[in-house]
Design a protein around this motif. Structure first.
Motif, PDB file in Angstrom:
ATOM      1  N   GLY A 186       0.578   6.079   5.684  1.00  0.00           N
ATOM      2  CA  GLY A 186       0.315   7.462   6.029  1.00  0.00           C
ATOM      3  C   GLY A 186       0.485   8.447   4.898  1.00  0.00           C
ATOM      4  N   CYS A 187       1.168   8.056   3.815  1.00  0.00           N
ATOM      5  CA  CYS A 187       1.425   9.008   2.737  1.00  0.00           C
ATOM      6  C   CYS A 187       0.105   9.477   2.116  1.00  0.00           C
ATOM      7  N   PRO A 188      -0.103  10.813   2.024  1.00  0.00           N
ATOM      8  CA  PRO A 188      -1.357  11.315   1.481  1.00  0.00           C
ATOM      9  C   PRO A 188      -1.291  11.678   0.005  1.00  0.00           C
ATOM     10  N   VAL A 189      -0.124  11.512  -0.630  1.00  0.00           N
ATOM     11  CA  VAL A 189       0.075  11.964  -2.011  1.00  0.00           C
ATOM     12  C   VAL A 189      -0.825  11.180  -2.966  1.00  0.00           C
ATOM     13  N   LYS A 190      -1.410  11.900  -3.921  1.00  0.00           N
ATOM     14  CA  LYS A 190      -2.395  11.301  -4.810  1.00  0.00           C
ATOM     15  C   LYS A 190      -1.852  10.105  -5.581  1.00  0.00           C
ATOM     16  N   LYS A 191      -0.636  10.210  -6.127  1.00  0.00           N
ATOM     17  CA  LYS A 191      -0.118   9.115  -6.955  1.00  0.00           C
ATOM     18  C   LYS A 191       0.106   7.845  -6.147  1.00  0.00           C
ATOM     19  N   VAL A 192       0.299   7.979  -4.828  1.00  0.00           N
ATOM     20  CA  VAL A 192       0.425   6.809  -3.960  1.00  0.00           C
ATOM     21  C   VAL A 192      -0.955   6.281  -3.593  1.00  0.00           C
ATOM     22  N   CYS A 193      -1.843   7.184  -3.204  1.00  0.00           N
ATOM     23  CA  CYS A 193      -3.194   6.767  -2.808  1.00  0.00           C
ATOM     24  C   CYS A 193      -3.985   6.180  -3.973  1.00  0.00           C
ATOM     25  N   ASN A 194      -3.736   6.650  -5.185  1.00  0.00           N
ATOM     26  CA  ASN A 194      -4.440   6.114  -6.350  1.00  0.00           C
ATOM     27  C   ASN A 194      -4.123   4.645  -6.585  1.00  0.00           C
ATOM     28  N   LYS A 195      -3.007   4.175  -6.032  1.00  0.00           N
ATOM     29  CA  LYS A 195      -2.631   2.758  -6.135  1.00  0.00           C
ATOM     30  C   LYS A 195      -3.074   1.985  -4.889  1.00  0.00           C
ATOM     31  N   LEU A 196      -3.978   2.580  -4.107  1.00  0.00           N
ATOM     32  CA  LEU A 196      -4.475   2.009  -2.850  1.00  0.00           C
ATOM     33  C   LEU A 196      -3.313   1.695  -1.915  1.00  0.00           C
ATOM     34  N   ALA A 197      -2.334   2.588  -1.875  1.00  0.00           N
ATOM     35  CA  ALA A 197      -1.214   2.450  -0.950  1.00  0.00           C
ATOM     36  C   ALA A 197      -1.203   3.678  -0.053  1.00  0.00           C
ATOM     37  N   GLY A 198      -0.213   3.745   0.849  1.00  0.00           N
ATOM     38  CA  GLY A 198      -0.152   4.887   1.756  1.00  0.00           C
ATOM     39  C   GLY A 198      -1.406   4.979   2.595  1.00  0.00           C
ATOM     40  N   SER A 199      -1.894   6.191   2.798  1.00  0.00           N
ATOM     41  CA  SER A 199      -3.061   6.395   3.667  1.00  0.00           C
ATOM     42  C   SER A 199      -4.356   5.889   3.049  1.00  0.00           C
ATOM     43  N   ALA A 200      -4.367   5.620   1.753  1.00  0.00           N
ATOM     44  CA  ALA A 200      -5.575   5.069   1.129  1.00  0.00           C
ATOM     45  C   ALA A 200      -5.924   3.708   1.716  1.00  0.00           C
ATOM     46  N   LEU A 201      -4.951   3.001   2.241  1.00  0.00           N
ATOM     47  CA  LEU A 201      -5.204   1.694   2.834  1.00  0.00           C
ATOM     48  C   LEU A 201      -6.144   1.776   4.028  1.00  0.00           C
ATOM     49  N   LEU A 202      -6.188   2.947   4.672  1.00  0.00           N
ATOM     50  CA  LEU A 202      -7.032   3.091   5.863  1.00  0.00           C
ATOM     51  C   LEU A 202      -8.510   2.931   5.553  1.00  0.00           C
ATOM     52  N   GLN A 203      -8.868   2.936   4.271  1.00  0.00           N
ATOM     53  CA  GLN A 203     -10.259   2.717   3.874  1.00  0.00           C
ATOM     54  C   GLN A 203     -10.646   1.233   3.926  1.00  0.00           C
ATOM     55  N   ASP A 204      -9.648   0.363   3.991  1.00  0.00           N
ATOM     56  CA  ASP A 204      -9.906  -1.087   3.964  1.00  0.00           C
ATOM     57  C   ASP A 204      -9.183  -1.728   5.144  1.00  0.00           C
ATOM     58  N   GLU A 205      -9.866  -1.814   6.284  1.00  0.00           N
ATOM     59  CA  GLU A 205      -9.226  -2.308   7.499  1.00  0.00           C
ATOM     60  C   GLU A 205      -8.887  -3.796   7.417  1.00  0.00           C
ATOM     61  N   VAL A 206      -9.642  -4.550   6.635  1.00  0.00           N
ATOM     62  CA  VAL A 206      -9.320  -5.964   6.450  1.00  0.00           C
ATOM     63  C   VAL A 206      -7.984  -6.100   5.733  1.00  0.00           C
ATOM     64  N   LEU A 207      -7.799  -5.307   4.673  1.00  0.00           N
ATOM     65  CA  LEU A 207      -6.542  -5.337   3.930  1.00  0.00           C
ATOM     66  C   LEU A 207      -5.383  -4.854   4.798  1.00  0.00           C
ATOM     67  N   VAL A 208      -5.626  -3.841   5.626  1.00  0.00           N
ATOM     68  CA  VAL A 208      -4.598  -3.375   6.556  1.00  0.00           C
ATOM     69  C   VAL A 208      -4.099  -4.532   7.412  1.00  0.00           C
TER      70      VAL A 208
END
Length: 338
Positions: free
Chosen positions: A99-121
């Motif tokens: 759920g974390c929306p912070v850029k430095k977390v999402c840039n590592k495909l972590a936090g809420s960025a994971l929601l873009q890849d449901e297979v990886l989730v």
């Protein structure tokens, strides 16, 4: 509410917030009636487990059970290994951060960025649930971007994986913290899955807490930013949910005692240098909107030692008390009145 075998004292949960929900803050919120609290986000990167920051975030000395540790990462094996490591360190519940929306977390495909890849989730959820013998929970958002909310599929996949409880912030990553949290999708998710659902986002008063519980049908609510500088919000909400009545506002003397006690815990936990600096934001939150608080904060920011910081804070509240002031609330602004 239950999370696995653990029955919580109530359905009020402290949201995990990086740089905020350290051990002193979690303990304070539990003292004021929170039924559960989740740790700050800890990276799954094994090379950072021994860093000073990670060790502090995984320090649960004296904390009321159950102890919940939040882990962030994007590699299923790495997140699973981190989960095993934290369970060996005393974690009784493992929480996965999506759920974390912070850029430095999402840039590592972590936090809420994971929601873009449901297979990886799904791979991460399966890996963690299979890696540990404690309950695993998930914190997430409605989706990554507006118009492509996928929380229904994420929730169904979480239930399939064996997730013990699902906390949903009522915004997408695109929203960050702007606009208003949307509760309709949380309500729909609650109707479609059997696992406990925790509603999160914009819960800042006892009345709003009651509204969100009724509107979503959620099993619990999670409170984050509203507890910053106001840990007694859990006491207020618990009383309102039980009686329908609002508690009297805390007196300035209680605020002073709570803040000074919080500062002492921060100083002991972080030490002289970091303790003084980390305490600054907490002092600012506690004093927001009080008489002459801006002038006080500017002076407080310039202080470089914990002793001076505690003294200037005590003197400020003593001045308020000498003025005969008491706390009142006007909308979401805390002010003082004679």
């Amino acid at each position: 509410m239950h999370i696995g075998p653990y029955q919580l004292r109530n359905n009020l949960i402290v949201a995990p917030m990086a740089g905020v929900t350290d051990r002193p803050f979690r303990q304070l919120c539990k003292h004021f009636g929170a039924g559960h609290a989740v740790s700050e986000m800890i990276t799954a990167d094994k090379s950072l487990h021994a860093s000073k920051k990670s060790l502090r975030r995984a320090d649960f000395t004296g904390e009321l059970a159950p102890i919940s540790v939040q882990i962030a990462g994007s590699d299923p094996k790495q997140v699973a290994e981190a989960a095993r490591y934290q369970v060996a360190n005393g974690a009784q519940i493992v929480d996965i951060n999506m759920g974390c929306p912070v850029k430095k977390v999402c840039n590592k495909l972590a936090g809420s960025a994971l929601l873009q890849d449901e297979v990886l989730v799904g791979e991460i959820l399966d890996a963690v649930v299979n890696a540990v013998d404690v309950p695993v929970t998930l914190k997430t958002r409605l989706g990554f971007i507006n118009g492509a909310e996928n929380i229904h599929r994420i929730a169904e996949r979480a239930e399939q994986a064996g997730i013990a409880a699902l906390a949903i912030h009522g915004r997408t990553r695109e929203d960050m913290y702007l606009g208003q949290a949307r509760y309709a999708l949380i309500r729909e998710v609650k109707r479609n899955v059997q696992i406990p659902i925790i509603a999160n986002g914009d819960i800042d008063s006892p009345q709003k807490a009651a509204y969100v519980l009724a509107e979503t049908g959620a099993d619990a609510i999670m409170i984050g930013r509203a507890a910053q500088g106001r840990p007694w919000i859990f006491r207020e909400i618990a009383h309102y949910l039980a009686t329908g009545e609002l508690l009297p506002l805390p007196e300035v003397t209680e605020i002073k005692d709570v803040l000074l006690g919080h500062l002492e815990d921060l100083y002991q936990f972080y030490g002289e240098y970091s303790g003084c600096r980390i305490a600054r934001k907490h002092i600012a939150w506690y004093t927001k909107g009080l008489h002459a608080s801006n002038e006080f904060r500017q002076a407080m920011y310039a202080v470089e030692s914990t002793a001076e910081q505690a003294t200037i804070t005590r003197d400020y509240f003593d001045h308020l008390l000498q003025r005969g002031e008491r706390l009142i609330y006007e909308s979401d602004l805390v002010v003082t009145a004679d």
